[in-house]
Design an enzyme around this catalytic site. Sequence first.
Site, PDB file in Angstrom:
ATOM      1  N   HIS A  26       1.713   8.361  -3.667  1.00 55.93           N
ATOM      2  CA  HIS A  26       1.793   6.960  -3.028  1.00 55.93           C
ATOM      3  C   HIS A  26       3.486   7.439  -2.187  1.00 55.93           C
ATOM      4  CE1 HIS A  26       1.798   2.780  -3.141  1.00 55.93           C
ATOM      5  NE2 HIS A  26       2.883   3.270  -2.762  1.00 55.93           N
ATOM      6  N   HIS A  28       5.431   6.743   1.586  1.00 59.81           N
ATOM      7  CA  HIS A  28       5.535   6.036   3.306  1.00 59.81           C
ATOM      8  C   HIS A  28       6.974   7.031   3.771  1.00 59.81           C
ATOM      9  CE1 HIS A  28       4.249   2.283   1.965  1.00 59.81           C
ATOM     10  NE2 HIS A  28       4.525   2.245   0.876  1.00 59.81           N
ATOM     11  N   LYS A 112      -6.592   1.718   1.235  1.00 58.64           N
ATOM     12  CA  LYS A 112      -5.549   0.281   0.589  1.00 58.64           C
ATOM     13  C   LYS A 112      -5.464  -0.843   0.614  1.00 58.64           C
ATOM     14  CE  LYS A 112      -1.415  -0.146  -0.808  1.00 58.64           C
ATOM     15  NZ  LYS A 112      -0.108   0.618  -1.188  1.00 58.64           N
ATOM     16  N   HIS A 149      -2.109  -2.790  -3.484  1.00 59.63           N
ATOM     17  CA  HIS A 149      -1.078  -3.429  -4.234  1.00 59.63           C
ATOM     18  C   HIS A 149      -1.270  -5.094  -4.427  1.00 59.63           C
ATOM     19  CE1 HIS A 149       3.259  -4.536  -2.683  1.00 59.63           C
ATOM     20  NE2 HIS A 149       3.002  -5.674  -3.413  1.00 59.63           N
ATOM     21  N   HIS A 187       2.115   1.169  -8.068  1.00 59.60           N
ATOM     22  CA  HIS A 187       3.626   1.154  -8.704  1.00 59.60           C
ATOM     23  C   HIS A 187       3.378  -0.401  -9.339  1.00 59.60           C
ATOM     24  CE1 HIS A 187       2.590  -2.004  -4.899  1.00 59.60           C
ATOM     25  NE2 HIS A 187       2.931  -0.885  -3.780  1.00 59.60           N
ATOM     26  N   ASP A 260       6.463   5.554  -3.873  1.00 59.88           N
ATOM     27  CA  ASP A 260       6.675   4.983  -3.444  1.00 59.88           C
ATOM     28  C   ASP A 260       8.154   4.636  -2.351  1.00 59.88           C
ATOM     29  OD1 ASP A 260       5.813   2.211  -2.004  1.00 59.88           O
ATOM     30  OD2 ASP A 260       6.316   0.758  -3.800  1.00 59.88           O
TER      31      ASP A 260
HETATM   32  O1  DOR Z   1       9.270  -1.915  -1.796  1.00 60.03           O
HETATM   33  C1  DOR Z   1       8.322  -1.288  -0.090  1.00 60.03           C
HETATM   34  N1  DOR Z   1       8.318  -1.060   0.313  1.00 60.03           N
HETATM   35  N2  DOR Z   1       6.953  -2.341  -1.143  1.00 60.03           N
HETATM   36  C2  DOR Z   1       5.966  -1.619  -0.680  1.00 60.03           C
HETATM   37  O2  DOR Z   1       4.680  -1.786  -1.048  1.00 60.03           O
HETATM   38  C3  DOR Z   1       5.917  -1.385   0.853  1.00 60.03           C
HETATM   39  C4  DOR Z   1       7.220  -0.357   0.919  1.00 60.03           C
HETATM   40  C5  DOR Z   1       7.634   0.046   2.686  1.00 60.03           C
HETATM   41  O3  DOR Z   1       6.732   0.328   3.583  1.00 60.03           O
HETATM   42  O4  DOR Z   1       8.864  -0.485   3.019  1.00 60.03           O
HETATM   43 ZN    ZN Z   2       3.811   1.570  -1.305  1.00 64.11          ZN
END
Ligand code: DOR
Ligand code: ZN
Length: 357
Positions: A26, A28, A112, A149, A187, A260
């Site tokens: 997971h 980003h 997702k 989520h 998460h 995450d």
């Molecule tokens: O803390 C987070 N940041 N939780 C999420 O679900 C998305 C993520 C983000 O993309 O910044």
């Molecule tokens: Zn995330």
Amino acid sequence: MSQSHSAASSNTSPSKISIIRPDDWHLHVRDGEVLKSVVPFTARQCGRAIIMPNLTPPVTTTEQAKIYQKAILAAAGEYSAFQPLMTLYLTDCTPPEEIKTAINSGIISAVKLYPAGATTNSEAGVTDINKCYPTLEMMQKLGMPLLVHGEVTHSDIDIFDREKMFIDQRLISIVNDFPELKVVFEHITTADAADFVIESSPYVAATITAHHLLMNRNDMLVGGIKPHHYCLPVLKRETHREALVKAAISGNNKFFMGTDSAPHAQHKKETTCGCAGMFTAFAAIELYAEAFDNANALDKLEQFSSLNGPLFYGLEANSDKITLQREKWTVPDSYQFGDDVVIPLRAGHTINWKLLC
Ligand code: DOR
Ligand code: ZN
């Protein structure tokens, strides 16, 4: 896993461990200029990473995901063996046909589900899960996992209760209505979520972040608000953190690593209405090693970081190994993030483990 013990050490904790190369289930990495700033951190540590699709605009089609994957591969630079596993962003109108296209492409590993309004760039997310039932049906049929989520979004629900409410109001029906749909509860942050996953069928698994294993809500709120400790789902009370650690070190193959890691430019975090997300990719496996070490469970790290994830996704584990050394190092105050900077977790403070090159 192999371990070596320092001669000076009187206890049994190893000074070095070698484990199969981990994967991040997971992650980003954003897009555009910042890709080059963040992708190499993960590519250095992990064989693969599940890439979140919450860009603006979101990655809703296989065609968009192909372009995004190319950009990520280009940003990985010298780490050319790194594999970004792509995901699609589920909307109320994702056609079942798109799931066929996704499977046939061979590059999409999961879809997702963001409840609309739950988190960063979730405005285009799902407003009513019933609208997605034909698409979920197709996913179940073709073996495409659903990544969730798990928070409800009603304004009258306390933020600390949103995960538990999601289980009761949404997730129980989804897993009952689609008993053979692979579901990853992403998460997880509560004992309720860990229990739910343990009690569910083998089709249901969960990722756990390093930050939820290492911190509770006091770390965000005591002695002043710490915007860099704000993420979603928000940190919970200590009893929940303890339940997550117990699940992660249990040896239960339903739990695996998913950082995450969610970088935001410093000015977007340090403001009157700051973004959610912690940047941890720069030291992902080191932070997990610290959490497992704190629980005297380093011998369980490899299973969590490198074996359980591939098993759930039906993939082989990575074929090479990494080595971590017990060595305190100080995290930089910031890292470059395109034209901005991002403040890493533990900025200016130490981490107890170091990944050797
Ligand atoms: O803390 C987070 N940041 N939780 C999420 O679900 C998305 C993520 C983000 O993309 O910044
Ligand atoms: Zn995330």
